[in-house]
Design a protein around this motif. Sequence first.
Motif, PDB file in Angstrom:
ATOM      1  N   LEU A 251       0.411  -2.318  -1.974  1.00 23.89           N
ATOM      2  CA  LEU A 251      -0.640  -2.525  -0.988  1.00 23.89           C
ATOM      3  C   LEU A 251      -0.077  -3.020   0.334  1.00 23.89           C
ATOM      4  O   LEU A 251      -0.664  -2.778   1.397  1.00 23.89           O
ATOM      5  CB  LEU A 251      -1.665  -3.515  -1.530  1.00 23.89           C
ATOM      6  CG  LEU A 251      -2.416  -3.065  -2.779  1.00 23.89           C
ATOM      7  CD1 LEU A 251      -3.349  -4.161  -3.266  1.00 23.89           C
ATOM      8  CD2 LEU A 251      -3.202  -1.793  -2.516  1.00 23.89           C
TER       9      LEU A 251
ATOM     10  N   ASN B 173       0.623  -0.090   2.487  1.00 29.70           N
ATOM     11  CA  ASN B 173      -0.527   0.813   2.639  1.00 29.70           C
ATOM     12  C   ASN B 173      -0.575   1.912   1.585  1.00 29.70           C
ATOM     13  O   ASN B 173      -1.088   3.007   1.831  1.00 29.70           O
ATOM     14  CB  ASN B 173      -0.550   1.434   4.048  1.00 29.70           C
ATOM     15  CG  ASN B 173      -0.743   0.378   5.112  1.00 29.70           C
ATOM     16  OD1 ASN B 173      -1.570  -0.520   4.972  1.00 29.70           O
ATOM     17  ND2 ASN B 173       0.028   0.483   6.190  1.00 29.70           N
TER      18      ASN B 173
ATOM     19  N   SER C 202      -2.398   2.535  -1.569  1.00 27.47           N
ATOM     20  CA  SER C 202      -3.581   1.905  -2.149  1.00 27.47           C
ATOM     21  C   SER C 202      -3.717   2.189  -3.642  1.00 27.47           C
ATOM     22  O   SER C 202      -3.160   3.157  -4.174  1.00 27.47           O
ATOM     23  CB  SER C 202      -4.838   2.408  -1.431  1.00 27.47           C
ATOM     24  OG  SER C 202      -4.803   2.040  -0.075  1.00 27.47           O
TER      25      SER C 202
ATOM     26  N   GLN D  65     -10.292  -1.175  -4.642  1.00 30.91           N
ATOM     27  CA  GLN D  65      -8.982  -1.822  -4.698  1.00 30.91           C
ATOM     28  C   GLN D  65      -8.959  -2.850  -5.826  1.00 30.91           C
ATOM     29  O   GLN D  65      -9.187  -4.049  -5.653  1.00 30.91           O
ATOM     30  CB  GLN D  65      -8.649  -2.431  -3.348  1.00 30.91           C
ATOM     31  CG  GLN D  65      -8.431  -1.392  -2.265  1.00 30.91           C
ATOM     32  CD  GLN D  65      -7.420  -0.321  -2.693  1.00 30.91           C
ATOM     33  OE1 GLN D  65      -6.222  -0.594  -2.790  1.00 30.91           O
ATOM     34  NE2 GLN D  65      -7.883   0.897  -2.968  1.00 30.91           N
TER      35      GLN D  65
END
Length: 596
Positions: free
Chosen positions: A66, A69, A71, A98
Amino acid sequence: MWIDCIDLNKNPSFIDISIKSGITHDNYVINPINPIPINDHSRLAFCDLNGDDWDDIVMHSLYPNLQKNISLEHLIFINNRNGTFTDFSNQSGLRHVQAAFFVFADIDNDGDQDLFAGLDYPTKDLTNQIYLNDGYGHFTLLENSGIEGIPGNSLAASASFADFNNDTFLDLYIGNGGSLRGVSDQLFFGKGNGTFGEVTNTSLLDINPKQPTNGIVVCDYDNDGDVDIFVSTYGVSIALGHNILWENDGTGKFKNVASIRGISAQATGNYWLSSTNNGSLVEPGKNMSNYVGSNGFGIDCEDINGDGLNDIFLTTISHPVESDYNRKWSDPSQLLINHISDNGDHIFINEFLKRNLPFNEGDIDAAIADFDNDGRLDLAVTRDTKYESRYTNFDQQSWFGLMHQNIDGTFQNLGQISGINNLQSTERVARMKGGQNFAWSDIDRDGDLDLLVGGRDQGGGRANFLFENIIGENKTWIAIKLIGDGIHVNRDAIGTRVTLRFTNWIMMREQKSSRGTYSSADTRLLHFGLGDFNQKFSLEVRWPDRTLNTYQSNIIPLNNFITIDYNAGLHPQNSGLRSFHTKITILFLFVHFIIF
């Protein structure tokens, strides 16, 4: 006399239907333009998301980054009722949530499956969440549910729903830390509308240790009618890796009795080392309070030996290193059989070696299920590839482990002949090496449990695997759906116990939301194989409010799916069964009822 009518050594039990089922769609991208560190969705669960009585599949990505970036992602596959599945990820509203894993339950008692979304790594502005189901598999975030905690501080690695305080509303136990950090677990009581209030400090009456919780399973170990909490902890370097057993007093207040029940740690050492006499020597100068414990992962709870007491299957990573004291004495995987002592106390005794189970250094997820419907529960386990180069024997390598329980209570490892592992082929990363989570469900509703296994990325991406069971349907079975009324008993009937009593054997199942590391979830239907027990039995249902219903076998349609409703009692399902012998059974019962 009980005999196996099928030779498991000559007939593979499973066939790979991964590709034709449709569940490999979008699992990973081969040679992605922008490679990612981990490219799989190997945390997973079965759940009936749209309420049609056919289990759907949920898959979660493993260890994204995370901070860079990359995810988290979840794939949702709806059961088409013909052995295939349709991608429903975007429509569900869950694809880009998330969270590391989901745990499903009807937390607002409206008849569908809602979920807890647990986040296992502290990430800025993110936290645990609750999502509500509209009844058709579409989910919406419930804000201010009470379980969120401080954004950027979430470390949930497993969780379980149950009605711990017996007020009809489902509660939530969150196991924190995983294999990352020592933090305390949390307990929340449900309010019946999807929201919760934290009661950790007032309900966990003993010290709530700051240990890394890696797995949870909930069941009634002491037969007192309420559910207790077994916690698998990770890391002998934190509090010696002692496991936890929260014993419920019936009102949702708990004491940790792991030490006096034989759960916290074992006296013996690593099974592989000759210096411990292959795990038979006792750690010198120590007692239950300071034995070296385990690096725990998966954990499941069922009555393995047919005596009406719930037992525990616990998987661990245990390194056989003579020169390192903690590794020498750390506990390998355990089969903890529940015994009652002379003074009436419950004591768990490790019978792993006695029952002929094989040591492996990298055991991960664990489950107990009767895959061949012979009436005796079997064991299954995934294994990490990290350690297998140290060994030449099959049992010590990272293939999927399937251990069949023999008539005498010992186990036979079917890993080389089950049809799950493909030892000759290197296609798709030597099928089954390095599995992650796995789950059992009868996806085609033919009476036996099929197998979904998470394919952990071994480099270049990896899809998951689905195996059709082709052996269990040949023996007699029943599968039971439980429905609570939402007034006296939660709608999911979590915590309900179903017991089949034969002359010399007991089969027992309890309804639970999930099990083990990252909360693997098997089907909610309670499957009973009757194949080797061709005799009359009684069926008892003990609901969480302690209401007891009893039915005799002569009114139970075998080879069938049946529903037992808290208010309406027992009745067959409209199940769309495929098997010829099941249709004949239903026709016979219909004629019998008309005549008599």
